[in-house]
Design a protein around this motif. Structure first.
Motif, PDB file in Angstrom:
ATOM      1  N   ASN A 246     -54.634 -15.357 -23.059  1.00  0.00           N
ATOM      2  CA  ASN A 246     -55.222 -16.392 -23.898  1.00  0.00           C
ATOM      3  C   ASN A 246     -54.692 -17.803 -23.670  1.00  0.00           C
ATOM      4  OD1 ASN A 246     -56.893 -14.554 -25.581  1.00  0.00           O
ATOM      5  ND2 ASN A 246     -54.902 -13.698 -26.106  1.00  0.00           N
ATOM      6  N   ALA A 249     -54.886 -18.040 -18.980  1.00  0.00           N
ATOM      7  CA  ALA A 249     -56.205 -17.942 -18.349  1.00  0.00           C
ATOM      8  C   ALA A 249     -56.754 -19.333 -18.060  1.00  0.00           C
ATOM      9  CB  ALA A 249     -57.165 -17.180 -19.255  1.00  0.00           C
ATOM     10  N   ASN A 250     -57.460 -19.461 -16.948  1.00  0.00           N
ATOM     11  CA  ASN A 250     -58.096 -20.734 -16.605  1.00  0.00           C
ATOM     12  C   ASN A 250     -59.222 -21.011 -17.598  1.00  0.00           C
ATOM     13  OD1 ASN A 250     -59.523 -22.898 -15.353  1.00  0.00           O
ATOM     14  ND2 ASN A 250     -58.692 -22.273 -13.373  1.00  0.00           N
ATOM     15  N   GLY A 251     -59.194 -22.187 -18.206  1.00  0.00           N
ATOM     16  CA  GLY A 251     -60.172 -22.505 -19.232  1.00  0.00           C
ATOM     17  C   GLY A 251     -61.603 -22.561 -18.741  1.00  0.00           C
ATOM     18  N   THR A 252     -61.802 -22.759 -17.441  1.00  0.00           N
ATOM     19  CA  THR A 252     -63.168 -22.828 -16.911  1.00  0.00           C
ATOM     20  C   THR A 252     -63.775 -21.451 -16.699  1.00  0.00           C
ATOM     21  OG1 THR A 252     -62.297 -22.959 -14.654  1.00  0.00           O
ATOM     22  CG2 THR A 252     -62.770 -25.038 -15.785  1.00  0.00           C
ATOM     23  N   THR A 253     -62.938 -20.442 -16.483  1.00  0.00           N
ATOM     24  CA  THR A 253     -63.437 -19.088 -16.221  1.00  0.00           C
ATOM     25  C   THR A 253     -63.033 -18.093 -17.299  1.00  0.00           C
ATOM     26  OG1 THR A 253     -61.459 -18.482 -14.952  1.00  0.00           O
ATOM     27  CG2 THR A 253     -63.291 -19.502 -13.740  1.00  0.00           C
ATOM     28  N   ASN A 254     -62.074 -18.481 -18.127  1.00  0.00           N
ATOM     29  CA  ASN A 254     -61.494 -17.584 -19.127  1.00  0.00           C
ATOM     30  C   ASN A 254     -60.885 -16.352 -18.470  1.00  0.00           C
ATOM     31  OD1 ASN A 254     -60.795 -17.039 -21.826  1.00  0.00           O
ATOM     32  ND2 ASN A 254     -62.539 -15.654 -22.073  1.00  0.00           N
ATOM     33  N   GLN A 255     -60.373 -16.524 -17.258  1.00  0.00           N
ATOM     34  CA  GLN A 255     -59.763 -15.423 -16.526  1.00  0.00           C
ATOM     35  C   GLN A 255     -58.339 -15.775 -16.107  1.00  0.00           C
ATOM     36  OE1 GLN A 255     -62.290 -14.544 -13.166  1.00  0.00           O
ATOM     37  NE2 GLN A 255     -63.685 -13.274 -14.379  1.00  0.00           N
ATOM     38  N   ALA A 277     -57.283 -24.163 -22.135  1.00  0.00           N
ATOM     39  CA  ALA A 277     -58.347 -23.573 -22.946  1.00  0.00           C
ATOM     40  C   ALA A 277     -59.260 -24.657 -23.516  1.00  0.00           C
ATOM     41  CB  ALA A 277     -57.747 -22.755 -24.077  1.00  0.00           C
ATOM     42  N   VAL A 281     -55.932 -22.735 -29.351  1.00  0.00           N
ATOM     43  CA  VAL A 281     -55.813 -21.278 -29.310  1.00  0.00           C
ATOM     44  C   VAL A 281     -54.878 -20.791 -30.415  1.00  0.00           C
ATOM     45  CG1 VAL A 281     -55.184 -19.290 -27.893  1.00  0.00           C
ATOM     46  CG2 VAL A 281     -56.137 -21.337 -26.810  1.00  0.00           C
ATOM     47  N   LYS A 284     -57.078 -15.811 -31.091  1.00  0.00           N
ATOM     48  CA  LYS A 284     -57.142 -14.894 -29.954  1.00  0.00           C
ATOM     49  C   LYS A 284     -55.771 -14.294 -29.658  1.00  0.00           C
ATOM     50  CE  LYS A 284     -61.067 -16.941 -27.449  1.00  0.00           C
ATOM     51  NZ  LYS A 284     -61.476 -17.592 -26.174  1.00  0.00           N
TER      52      LYS A 284
END
Length: 382
Positions: A246, A249-255, A277, A281, A284
């Protein structure tokens, strides 16, 4: 952990009154230390997605005298100058850095810093080490704490057994990155991870972090005769691993991909083309932590406990009512049991600082099951 509306009103009222209190304060010097008032910083107005780091925060490897510790996130912030690169920072500096770099909710971020400052820092001078003992963070005045201030690397508090990248203090290095533990983490990623641009099984997911955390706890309980999973660790260990999904993770991909994990955990630097993000946050983190804790508890014994003389994992004595009503309440009680009791008997700016930090902790972890604000009551060991 939740921030309840009543608690938000309480903390807001406290913060609005703070300037009136500090305005009346005079210069205080105790044991050669000068008091530094702590204030709750204004929340940034820019709360959206953006690339991190910017040109003003390049990576610079730490020097031999710079403090680094068991938290990869803190180390990354220092390596990029979001907090002082020497690893000695104030409450305000760390709180704002977490918001700026990771878009962490400011109230949750302030809670983390406040609890650590009371357990492992010097709230009189408003300094804490993100690593170990430093001459830049003197002992608490009047001998109400240890003869040195331990910093985030001191065992206990949020730092504890069952880490994903550090060894238990009784059987290894609890401060520095351990390749063997990270290799085990990657084995679980390769088994349970999602597919992504970097290949098959290269994206972190709930199943992966659940398997990692279960392995950490189970293997350390077997290997460490003095394994102790305190109420604080029962919460913190799962919040920490939820950060991977959370906050990292890269904010553009959420991965959070394989390379992202390597950048943060091994190299302690922001990945290339990484974005924070897209919104602050909080929920989450707690939601993921609760899911992982529930899943792990369905497979192995999981409670606040310790190894007995025969190596059996047995429960700790429960805290008194009402703090025995939930995991969060026990966590709240255990935090203040690790803060030197002398902090509750201070005056002037020192008292104002302790009261503010204590209220920030209460605002996040106090809940209807244990709506009783505590003062520090632990041993003189910080």
């Amino acid at each position: 952990m939740r921030v309840y509306p009543a608690m938000k009103s309480f903390i807001l009222s406290s913060l609005l009154l703070l300037p009136l209190a500090t305005a009346k304060s005079v210069l205080e010097v105790r044991d050669g230390q000068t008091a530094t008032p702590i204030t709750f910083p204004a929340a940034p107005t820019d709360t959206g997605i953006k690339q991190v780091p910017d040109v003003d925060h390049p990576f610079i490897a730490p020097g031999p005298d710079d403090q680094r510790g068991p938290c990869p996130g803190m180390n990354t912030l220092a390596n990029h100058g979001f907090i002082p690169r020497n690893g000695i920072a104030t409450f305000e500096e760390i709180t704002l850095a977490q918001v700026e770099a990771f878009n962490l909710d400011i109230n949750f971020g302030a809670f983390l810093v406040a609890a650590n400052m009371l357990m492992r820092g010097n709230p009189f001078v408003n300094k804490i080490s993100i690593g170990g003992v430093s001459p830049l963070v003197p002992p608490l005045p009047y001998g109400i704490g240890s003869n040195v201030t331990g910093g985030l690397a001191k065992h206990g508090g949020f730092e504890g057994d069952g880490s994903i990248t550090r060894a238990d203090v009784h059987i290894g290095d609890n401060v520095n990155f351990q390749n063997i533990l990270y290799d085990h983490d990657l084995l679980f990623l390769g088994k349970f991870g999602d597919d992504g641009p970097e290949g098959n099984n290269t994206v972190l997911n709930l199943a992966t972090i659940t398997a990692i955390k279960q392995y950490n706890i189970q293997s350390n309980q077997l290997a460490d005769p003095e394994f102790h999973f305190t109420p604080t660790r029962l919460v913190a260990a799962f919040n920490e691993i939820s950060f991977l999904l959370n906050l990292f993770a890269n904010g553009t991909t959420n991965q959070a991909s394989l390379s992202t994990l390597g950048s943060f955990l091994r190299n302690q630097t922001f990945p290339p083309n990484w974005n924070r993000a897209p919104a602050p946050v909080l929920s989450k983190i707690t939601s993921t932590a609760n899911q992982v804790r529930t899943a792990v508890a369905s497979n192995i014994p999981l409670f606040a406990g310790h190894n007995d003389e025969n190596g059996n994992f047995v429960p700790d004595a429960p805290p008194p009512a009402p703090f025995n009503s939930s995991i969060t309440c026990a966590f709240y009680y255990d935090l203040f049991a690790q803060m030197p009791a002398g902090l509750a008997n201070t005056t002037g700016v020192f008292k104002e600082n302790v009261d503010l930090l204590s209220s920030l902790v209460f605002a996040v972890v106090g809940n209807p099951g244990c709506d009783v604000q505590l003062a520090p009551f632990g041993p003189a060991d910080n």
